[in-house]
Design a protein around this motif. Structure first.
Motif, PDB file in Angstrom:
ATOM      1  N   UNK A 231       0.848  -1.183   0.000  1.00 14.29           N
ATOM      2  CA  UNK A 231       0.000   0.000   0.000  1.00 14.29           C
ATOM      3  C   UNK A 231       0.882   1.230   0.000  1.00 14.29           C
ATOM      4  N   UNK A 232       0.493   2.250  -0.770  1.00 12.87           N
ATOM      5  CA  UNK A 232       1.269   3.478  -0.808  1.00 12.87           C
ATOM      6  C   UNK A 232       1.404   4.108   0.570  1.00 12.87           C
ATOM      7  N   UNK A 233       2.473   4.912   0.751  1.00 13.56           N
ATOM      8  CA  UNK A 233       2.789   5.470   2.059  1.00 13.56           C
ATOM      9  C   UNK A 233       1.671   6.347   2.615  1.00 13.56           C
ATOM     10  N   UNK A 234       1.034   7.175   1.776  1.00 16.85           N
ATOM     11  CA  UNK A 234       0.001   8.091   2.267  1.00 16.85           C
ATOM     12  C   UNK A 234      -1.237   7.348   2.766  1.00 16.85           C
ATOM     13  N   UNK A 235      -1.868   6.469   1.973  1.00 21.72           N
ATOM     14  CA  UNK A 235      -3.028   5.747   2.517  1.00 21.72           C
ATOM     15  C   UNK A 235      -2.682   4.853   3.702  1.00 21.72           C
ATOM     16  N   UNK A 236      -1.451   4.336   3.710  1.00 19.73           N
ATOM     17  CA  UNK A 236      -1.047   3.476   4.834  1.00 19.73           C
ATOM     18  C   UNK A 236      -0.966   4.275   6.131  1.00 19.73           C
ATOM     19  N   UNK A 237      -0.408   5.467   6.059  1.00 22.19           N
ATOM     20  CA  UNK A 237      -0.306   6.312   7.254  1.00 22.19           C
ATOM     21  C   UNK A 237      -1.695   6.762   7.702  1.00 22.19           C
ATOM     22  N   UNK A 238      -2.556   7.109   6.747  1.00 25.52           N
ATOM     23  CA  UNK A 238      -3.919   7.513   7.107  1.00 25.52           C
ATOM     24  C   UNK A 238      -4.649   6.390   7.831  1.00 25.52           C
ATOM     25  N   UNK A 239      -4.453   5.162   7.343  1.00 24.97           N
ATOM     26  CA  UNK A 239      -5.177   4.024   7.913  1.00 24.97           C
ATOM     27  C   UNK A 239      -4.603   3.582   9.251  1.00 24.97           C
ATOM     28  N   UNK A 240      -3.280   3.560   9.374  1.00 20.08           N
ATOM     29  CA  UNK A 240      -2.662   3.004  10.583  1.00 20.08           C
ATOM     30  C   UNK A 240      -2.392   4.039  11.670  1.00 20.08           C
ATOM     31  N   UNK A 241      -2.201   5.308  11.287  1.00 19.67           N
ATOM     32  CA  UNK A 241      -1.840   6.330  12.271  1.00 19.67           C
ATOM     33  C   UNK A 241      -2.937   7.365  12.497  1.00 19.67           C
ATOM     34  N   UNK A 242      -3.448   7.949  11.415  1.00 22.74           N
ATOM     35  CA  UNK A 242      -4.364   9.078  11.566  1.00 22.74           C
ATOM     36  C   UNK A 242      -5.723   8.667  12.098  1.00 22.74           C
ATOM     37  N   UNK A 243      -6.075   7.390  11.975  1.00 17.12           N
ATOM     38  CA  UNK A 243      -7.372   6.926  12.477  1.00 17.12           C
ATOM     39  C   UNK A 243      -7.340   6.694  13.982  1.00 17.12           C
ATOM     40  N   UNK A 244      -6.164   6.790  14.590  1.00 21.26           N
ATOM     41  CA  UNK A 244      -6.027   6.522  16.028  1.00 21.26           C
ATOM     42  C   UNK A 244      -6.258   7.783  16.856  1.00 21.26           C
ATOM     43  N   UNK A 245      -6.594   7.571  18.122  1.00 20.59           N
ATOM     44  CA  UNK A 245      -6.733   8.670  19.080  1.00 20.59           C
ATOM     45  C   UNK A 245      -5.334   9.195  19.402  1.00 20.59           C
ATOM     46  N   UNK A 246      -5.080  10.463  19.120  1.00 20.25           N
ATOM     47  CA  UNK A 246      -3.729  11.007  19.298  1.00 20.25           C
ATOM     48  C   UNK A 246      -3.261  10.948  20.742  1.00 20.25           C
ATOM     49  N   UNK A 247      -4.200  11.112  21.690  1.00 19.18           N
ATOM     50  CA  UNK A 247      -3.800  11.119  23.094  1.00 19.18           C
ATOM     51  C   UNK A 247      -3.266   9.764  23.550  1.00 19.18           C
ATOM     52  N   UNK A 248      -3.581   8.694  22.797  1.00 17.66           N
ATOM     53  CA  UNK A 248      -3.125   7.360  23.187  1.00 17.66           C
ATOM     54  C   UNK A 248      -1.863   6.939  22.437  1.00 17.66           C
ATOM     55  N   UNK A 249      -1.356   7.826  21.570  1.00 21.61           N
ATOM     56  CA  UNK A 249      -0.157   7.500  20.804  1.00 21.61           C
ATOM     57  C   UNK A 249       1.100   7.630  21.652  1.00 21.61           C
ATOM     58  N   UNK A 250       2.143   6.904  21.253  1.00 25.19           N
ATOM     59  CA  UNK A 250       3.453   7.105  21.857  1.00 25.19           C
ATOM     60  C   UNK A 250       3.920   8.527  21.542  1.00 25.19           C
ATOM     61  N   UNK A 251       4.704   9.147  22.461  1.00 25.14           N
ATOM     62  CA  UNK A 251       5.103  10.549  22.263  1.00 25.14           C
ATOM     63  C   UNK A 251       5.735  10.835  20.906  1.00 25.14           C
ATOM     64  N   UNK A 252       6.644   9.934  20.433  1.00 21.47           N
ATOM     65  CA  UNK A 252       7.332  10.178  19.162  1.00 21.47           C
ATOM     66  C   UNK A 252       6.348  10.169  17.999  1.00 21.47           C
ATOM     67  N   UNK A 253       5.395   9.233  18.031  1.00 21.48           N
ATOM     68  CA  UNK A 253       4.409   9.143  16.957  1.00 21.48           C
ATOM     69  C   UNK A 253       3.457  10.332  17.002  1.00 21.48           C
ATOM     70  N   UNK A 254       3.045  10.727  18.220  1.00 24.01           N
ATOM     71  CA  UNK A 254       2.143  11.877  18.350  1.00 24.01           C
ATOM     72  C   UNK A 254       2.825  13.144  17.825  1.00 24.01           C
ATOM     73  N   UNK A 255       4.101  13.308  18.142  1.00 28.01           N
ATOM     74  CA  UNK A 255       4.836  14.483  17.672  1.00 28.01           C
ATOM     75  C   UNK A 255       4.917  14.491  16.148  1.00 28.01           C
ATOM     76  N   UNK A 256       5.116  13.295  15.554  1.00 22.96           N
ATOM     77  CA  UNK A 256       5.161  13.212  14.088  1.00 22.96           C
ATOM     78  C   UNK A 256       3.826  13.617  13.466  1.00 22.96           C
ATOM     79  N   UNK A 257       2.719  13.085  14.001  1.00 22.67           N
ATOM     80  CA  UNK A 257       1.398  13.369  13.452  1.00 22.67           C
ATOM     81  C   UNK A 257       1.094  14.864  13.556  1.00 22.67           C
ATOM     82  N   UNK A 258       1.407  15.473  14.714  1.00 23.69           N
ATOM     83  CA  UNK A 258       1.141  16.894  14.894  1.00 23.69           C
ATOM     84  C   UNK A 258       1.984  17.748  13.948  1.00 23.69           C
ATOM     85  N   UNK A 259       3.144  17.213  13.581  1.00 25.38           N
ATOM     86  CA  UNK A 259       4.046  17.942  12.682  1.00 25.38           C
ATOM     87  C   UNK A 259       3.654  17.745  11.212  1.00 25.38           C
TER      88      UNK A 259
END
Length: 757
Positions: A231-259
């Motif tokens: 799967x391409x990088x953009x849809x993969x990130x949307x499906x695996x990362x952006x669909x999650x609750x940000x408050x429950x993410x690991x700090x490094x991943x949350x910082x990446x998403x916010x950036x």
């Protein structure tokens, strides 16, 4: 017809509690009259919540759950019976607490109160042009939602340059997303897919290669005898990362998403969430999106102009619901306001509105400080609503500190005499007059009043705020004095938080100490958060000549069964997970061999089970005592050192943050309603602490409704005159004395009444 409370005629008119031992309750036995308004008072940590929520409400809800079939119960959290000998004459309990309403962006004030559902039906029946099914006006339904943003009102755009380094190849680590490092599983999928040249620099990719790398839809690829999904990088990130609750993410991943993710208003629906067809339908000249964005107190007036007989009963019910929101001081909100953006007090009042129009009676309603976030003007209306619930024949149990609400109680249960291990007993039961004469800490402070200062401090300078326009602010300019205690006040929704939080944090040296959740895992506790665990571990290591890491439940010393959590978490998929005490360590979190090491006769789990006050007696010097003294100074002496941070209230979280930032000098401290959850006696201690911060060379700015804090201020900034678009202006600046003598605002009126009593 009004229900008149009467003297209990028989035992069925009384909730009988016998031998309650939940948390710090010391074998409590008490009778609570039914169909009355009972207020539970006492210091923070005295056992009020353990009795009301942890015992009475918990057992009521457990018994109701047991009436469901075994099949349904298998999907419900398994809750144990409270530690109590007996509970008699319980009725069904509805808990109306301050828990945030969740961060689900599809939930709004309108959906949470059913007001939007009623509005949708009105538009489906009498709207022009006609769209008959009400689902066509729902942004949570595929028929009504905007196709671009899928009913969210906003779109997330990924900043592609945050995903990769163009100068590198895949083999050199071109993907910069957390979890995609060289040799990781995600990396291997890209490299071994056969679709891309892993040694080619991304900057040299053709358009086709870029499309495959970034946007290829989910597809099966075969490499040798193995097949897997690519799967391409953009849809993969949307499906695996952006669909999650940000408050429950690991700090490094949350910082990446916010950036990497840029959120903007949906260009198709302009943030209204609905599709074009639904946006065009009008009733009395207005669309449903215009109604949803109106202030609720304005919307009530508009709804009452709809006089079509086809919807009259529905319009009357909708108007009643909207009136109820105005009554609880939420008229400044709009129906399209996301539920997750509400404060704890606002969330509790929205939940309350759900029950005001209920046909149920003989219910037990349980409230947790319903006056939180309310100006004295709004407390009067809240009190009337509590009395209204009682007058419908319900039992109303309220945990509360405010004297205005204690004063309207039919019955008071005072717990104490202290907090934590020093609390847990009933020190008084009876009416309010008896409480005043009882000699308990609450009784003595019920009529206690903070007087105006003889002389206020002189400002050493000013922090200017120019042209503030956030939310309902109307080009506000004001100078916040330095070196003094400033209280910013006004009714809920007048613009206090918008002014202070929107402008002051931009200045250097400003320390914001608010009630927001503390980011961290459920393993975090006051000992880890404040740094107290470090000197404790060092002391254990020195006393036993072993490594300090053994005394961390997040490191070498952790129980292997629960990994140091003390509980085993069971995921129930759609429902809330269930935590059960770890059988191997009995909830102590550490390996058996670690618990053999002691410090002055106590093992590490016993120390972490201590309250702050008990620990102050155990650690009499050094860094540990310094941190413990700060926790004591902010009124958290009753907290357990190992108590999970997720169990703390908003007020407790704020005071914990204040404790760890108190060492700073020359700072501007911004506090948001620090009296939340504080007993009347603790308010005196808080004022002394604020004075100490100012005397140490700091500036303190407090957003607050409590009249004691207003009276003690050096300077007051009052916003209003009302809420929402009726507010947003500075209606008074100056000393409390001048406000009392000359002020004509709602705050001035209530502060005068407070000082005269």
């Amino acid at each position: 017809m009004t229900f008149e409370p009467t003297t209990p005629a028989d035992t069925h008119d009384t909730i009988e509690v016998r031998g309650a031992r939940e948390n710090n309750l010391d074998n409590v036995s008490v009778d609570i009259p039914k169909r009355r308004l009972s207020v539970f008072t006492g210091l923070s940590g005295s056992g009020k919540s353990s009795l009301v929520f942890g015992t009475i409400a918990a057992e009521s809800q457990r018994l109701i759950n047991e009436t469901y079939t075994a099949f349904l119960q298998s999907f419900m959290p398994s809750t144990g019976r409270p530690d109590v000998d007996s509970l008699r004459n319980l009725s069904a309990a509805i808990i109306v607490d301050q828990e945030r309403m969740g961060a689900n962006s599809r939930s709004t004030v309108g959906t949470a109160t059913d007001a939007h559902a009623m509005l949708r039906i009105v538009y489906s029946r009498v709207g022009t042009p006609r769209l008959e099914p009400s689902s066509l006006f729902s942004f949570n339904n595929a028929e009504g939602m905007c196709p671009e943003c899928e009913g969210l009102g906003r779109t997330d755009q990924i900043d592609l340059e945050e995903l990769y380094d163009r100068e590198l190849s895949l083999n050199e680590g071109a993907i910069t997303v957390p979890g995609y490092t060289v040799d990781s599983w995600y990396w291997q999928v890209f490299v071994h897919s056969g679709l891309l040249d892993a040694d080619k620099r991304l900057d040299d990719y053709t358009d086709q290669e870029w499309n495959t790398f970034l946007y290829e839809p989910l597809t099966k690829v075969k490499v040798g005898k193995n097949s897997f999904s690519y799967e391409g990088l953009v849809p993969k990130i949307k499906r695996t990362y952006l669909a999650k609750d940000r408050d429950k993410m690991q700090p490094a991943l949350r910082a990446f998403v916010e950036r990497a993710v840029v959120t903007s208003t949906c260009p198709e629906c302009a943030g209204t969430r609905l599709n074009a067809a639904a946006r065009q339908v009008k009733v009395a000249g207005r669309t449903i999106t215009e109604c949803a964005s109106m202030q609720i107190d304005d919307l009530v007036s508009f709804v009452r102009t709809i006089d079509d007989p086809a919807v009259k009963p529905l319009v009357d019910t909708l108007a009643h619901t909207l009136d109820s929101l105005v009554q609880v001081g939420l008229g400044y909100l709009s129906l399209d306001r996301e539920s997750g953006t509400l404060s704890g007090g606002e969330a509790q009042r929205v939940k309350m509105v759900r029950h005001l129009g209920s046909s149920l009676s003989d219910i037990t309603y349980v409230f947790d400080e319903p006056t939180v976030g309310l100006h004295p003007h709004d407390i009067e209306r809240m009190n009337n609503l509590l009395l209204g619930l009682r007058d419908k024949g319900n039992t109303v149990l309220v945990v509360e500190h405010k004297p205005e609400t204690i004063a309207i109680a039919d019955h008071v249960v005072d717990l104490g005499p202290g907090a934590g291990p020093r609390g847990g007993t009933v020190t008084y039961t009876g009416d309010v007059a008896g409480l005043r004469a009882s000699g308990t800490l609450t009784g003595r402070h019920l009529d206690h009043r903070i007087r105006l200062k003889d002389e206020v401090r002189t400002a050493t300078g000013h922090l200017p705020i120019h042209g503030a326009n956030t939310h309902n602010l109307r080009d506000v300019s004001v100078d916040v004095p330095l070196g003094v205690l400033t209280v910013v006040t006004g009714v809920a929704g007048s613009g206090k938080s918008s002014l202070i939080h929107g402008a002051l944090p931009r200045h250097e040296g400003v320390v914001v100490v608010d009630q927001s959740a503390i980011r961290g895992s459920r393993r975090s506790n006051p000992a880890t958060y404040t740094g107290l665990l470090d000197p404790i571990r060092t002391a254990f290591a020195r006393a036993n000549q072993v490594k300090a890491s053994l005394f961390s439940a997040n490191s070498e010393g952790a129980c292997p069964e629960c990994k140091g959590a003390g509980v085993i978490y069971t995921d129930l998929a759609m429902m809330a997970g269930v935590a059960s005490t770890c059988e191997k360590c009995q909830g102590r979190r550490f390996k058996d061999e670690v618990l053999q090491y002691t410090l002055r006769g106590k093992d590490i789990s016993q120390v972490l089970a201590m309250s702050v006050e008990t620990a102050r007696e155990f650690f009499t010097s050094g860094n540990a005592r310094t941190i413990l003294d700060r926790l004591h100074d902010v009124g958290l002496g009753y907290l357990g050192l190992g108590q999970p941070l997720t169990t703390l209230s908003g007020g407790e979280r704020q005071r914990l943050k204040l404790a760890i930032s108190m060492a700073k000098q020359g700072a501007v401290y911004v506090l948001d309603e620090p009296t939340t959850g504080l007993h009347l006696a603790d308010v005196d201690r808080l004022l002394a602490l604020l004075d100490r911060l100012v005397q140490d060379g700091n500036t303190v700015v407090v957003i607050e409704h409590h009249q004691a804090v207003m009276a003690h201020a050096d300077h007051i900034i009052d916003l209003g005159p009302g809420a929402g678009h009726d507010g947003g202006r500075v209606v008074f600046e100056g000393s409390p004395e001048r406000l009392v003598e000359q002020g004509q605002t709602l705050t001035a009126r209530h502060l005068r009444a407070y000082l005269e009593r």
